[in-house]
Scaffold this active site. Sequence first.
Site, PDB file in Angstrom:
ATOM      1  N   GLU A  46       0.834  -1.168  -0.007  1.00  0.00           N
ATOM      2  CA  GLU A  46      -0.048   0.149  -0.134  1.00  0.00           C
ATOM      3  C   GLU A  46       0.975   1.134  -0.039  1.00  0.00           C
ATOM      4  O   GLU A  46       1.955   1.104   0.298  1.00  0.00           O
ATOM      5  CB  GLU A  46      -0.922   0.110   1.337  1.00  0.00           C
ATOM      6  CG  GLU A  46      -1.952   1.288   1.424  1.00  0.00           C
ATOM      7  CD  GLU A  46      -2.845   1.043   2.323  1.00  0.00           C
ATOM      8  OE1 GLU A  46      -3.763   1.739   2.442  1.00  0.00           O
ATOM      9  OE2 GLU A  46      -2.815   0.066   3.140  1.00  0.00           O
ATOM     10  N   ASN A 193     -12.551  -1.207  -0.642  1.00  0.00           N
ATOM     11  CA  ASN A 193     -11.690  -1.784   0.353  1.00  0.00           C
ATOM     12  C   ASN A 193     -12.202  -1.181   1.632  1.00  0.00           C
ATOM     13  O   ASN A 193     -12.551   0.111   1.833  1.00  0.00           O
ATOM     14  CB  ASN A 193     -10.384  -1.435   0.116  1.00  0.00           C
ATOM     15  CG  ASN A 193      -9.531  -1.510   1.500  1.00  0.00           C
ATOM     16  OD1 ASN A 193      -8.769  -2.752   1.966  1.00  0.00           O
ATOM     17  ND2 ASN A 193      -9.372  -0.508   2.302  1.00  0.00           N
ATOM     18  N   GLU A 194     -12.402  -2.239   2.688  1.00  0.00           N
ATOM     19  CA  GLU A 194     -12.959  -1.897   3.995  1.00  0.00           C
ATOM     20  C   GLU A 194     -14.042  -0.786   3.931  1.00  0.00           C
ATOM     21  O   GLU A 194     -14.021   0.257   4.487  1.00  0.00           O
ATOM     22  CB  GLU A 194     -11.923  -1.419   4.669  1.00  0.00           C
ATOM     23  CG  GLU A 194     -10.640  -2.605   5.267  1.00  0.00           C
ATOM     24  CD  GLU A 194      -9.641  -2.088   6.355  1.00  0.00           C
ATOM     25  OE1 GLU A 194      -9.875  -0.981   6.478  1.00  0.00           O
ATOM     26  OE2 GLU A 194      -8.875  -2.773   6.570  1.00  0.00           O
ATOM     27  N   GLU A 315      -5.851  -9.080   3.984  1.00  0.00           N
ATOM     28  CA  GLU A 315      -5.140  -8.201   4.903  1.00  0.00           C
ATOM     29  C   GLU A 315      -4.903  -9.104   6.267  1.00  0.00           C
ATOM     30  O   GLU A 315      -6.071  -9.259   6.825  1.00  0.00           O
ATOM     31  CB  GLU A 315      -5.453  -6.812   5.047  1.00  0.00           C
ATOM     32  CG  GLU A 315      -5.529  -5.834   3.839  1.00  0.00           C
ATOM     33  CD  GLU A 315      -5.890  -4.621   4.485  1.00  0.00           C
ATOM     34  OE1 GLU A 315      -5.551  -4.044   5.691  1.00  0.00           O
ATOM     35  OE2 GLU A 315      -6.323  -3.761   3.619  1.00  0.00           O
TER      36      GLU A 315
END
Length: 510
Positions: A46, A193-194, A315
Amino acid sequence: MLKLKLTLSAFLLLAVSVSFAQSTLTLHTDQAETKINKEIYGHFAEHLGRCIYGGIYVGENSDISNTRGFRDDVIVALQEMDIPVLRWPGGCFGDTYHWKDGIGPKDERPSMVNIHWGGVTEDNSFGTHEFLDFCEIIGAEPYININVGSGTVREASEWVEYVTSSNVSPMTDLRKKNGREEPWDVKYWGIGNENWGCGGNMTPEYYADLYNRFASYCGGAQYKIAGGPNVADYNWMEVLMQKTMRHPHLVQGVSLHAYTFTTAWEDKGHATDFGEKEWISVLNNTLNMETLVNRHSTIMDKYDPAKRVGLIVDEWGNWFNVEEGTNPGFLYQQNTLRDALVAGINLNIFNNHADRVKMSNIAQTVNVLQSVILTKEDEMVLTPTYYVFKMYSVHQDATLIPANLKTDKYELDGKSVPTVHASASTKNGVVSITMCNLNPNKSETIEIEITGNDFASANGQIITSDKMNNYNDFGKQETVSLKDFEVAKPKNGKLTVELPSKSVVLVQLQ
């Protein structure tokens, strides 16, 4: 006649409650049929701290040895580790990233502020072309995460077209103008994402509908991954599966994020300054991954009994307090022998659930959280976690061997974990067994029985050290690395191995 299939994970719970004088591992090689996807050994890079800039990319004008701006030492290390897949650009960063800012001449790219990680300004010199170029150099499959939180459907569909299309179109013309004539073969695309948190603070109902919309217009994405739950949010998985499976062609994977802390999010603990109490706490929390995979898989089985949709644990890893004196938004932490045990346990779990787990991505590759590599200017350190991935690479695209593990318990302060944790596979006539001794004080004798095959030779490798919190540091000789491990020849289908305390061991039979 019904054929009984035994799996290692089914017996790990038994191991916690029953005491044995000696550990035993029975391998049923004649029942091996489930493939362990190589992507289970994936990684995550990231735009966070020094992962990309300074870790992977230093620019072509850097004094640090590089190839087209990528650090040569990192390239060699990742090639030797046999990295199969790399996820990028986020993470939380992904839902703030607008891909068109990262293409074209570098001196014409607009800068951006990384609002999630340190508030630093980035110049976008590492973008789509650089990421895909890096993946080609290290031999890894790319996994691109699309911006849903602050992006648009058009932006997403144009990114997929820019990367993958060979048709005549404005996006392919733009790609060619920027120096890439042929499209890239990018299989894996994460859509958001999330989104329950930094990706938009959405409800599962809202995100699932949004996912279906985005996925409908990303036709060039072969393997689309929906943003799944945070740890034990089983309602998120339930809603997501129910809504996306109405259009099953739109989803091939669902992500899961689960980190390990010393006790909890509020008290992450220290990466190197810890004792036996923190050791068992972290290992005990790590084993919760087994529960998470089992329970989320059960929900997925209800809507997808054929197990067509993969569980993507993209993750995971240890998350401790940052090293003293470093930017708290950069999430830089050291990496000890304890991290090696955590990596070994998680990878064993993913192997043993290879029927549903199709990819995982440790967070992160360089300089962030449980990284496999640390860099400081022109120096590089390989962490204990690096050596676990190098050791476990034998499982990539191998066939899982069903097994029955019986082991004692290691207990302290009201917490207990199985003394031994293991998984096994076969490939090209070689059986590979990876075992972790979770007890930091005592060695453990394990008797391995192999049914269905006879083997004439055995060899081994080991990762251990004299102290549980030993780590590799800049300018010093390594204290935790991969070494040869002597193993006796198997006799009459049995093999006895003495696992040293606090160790990760590979035994291979041929």
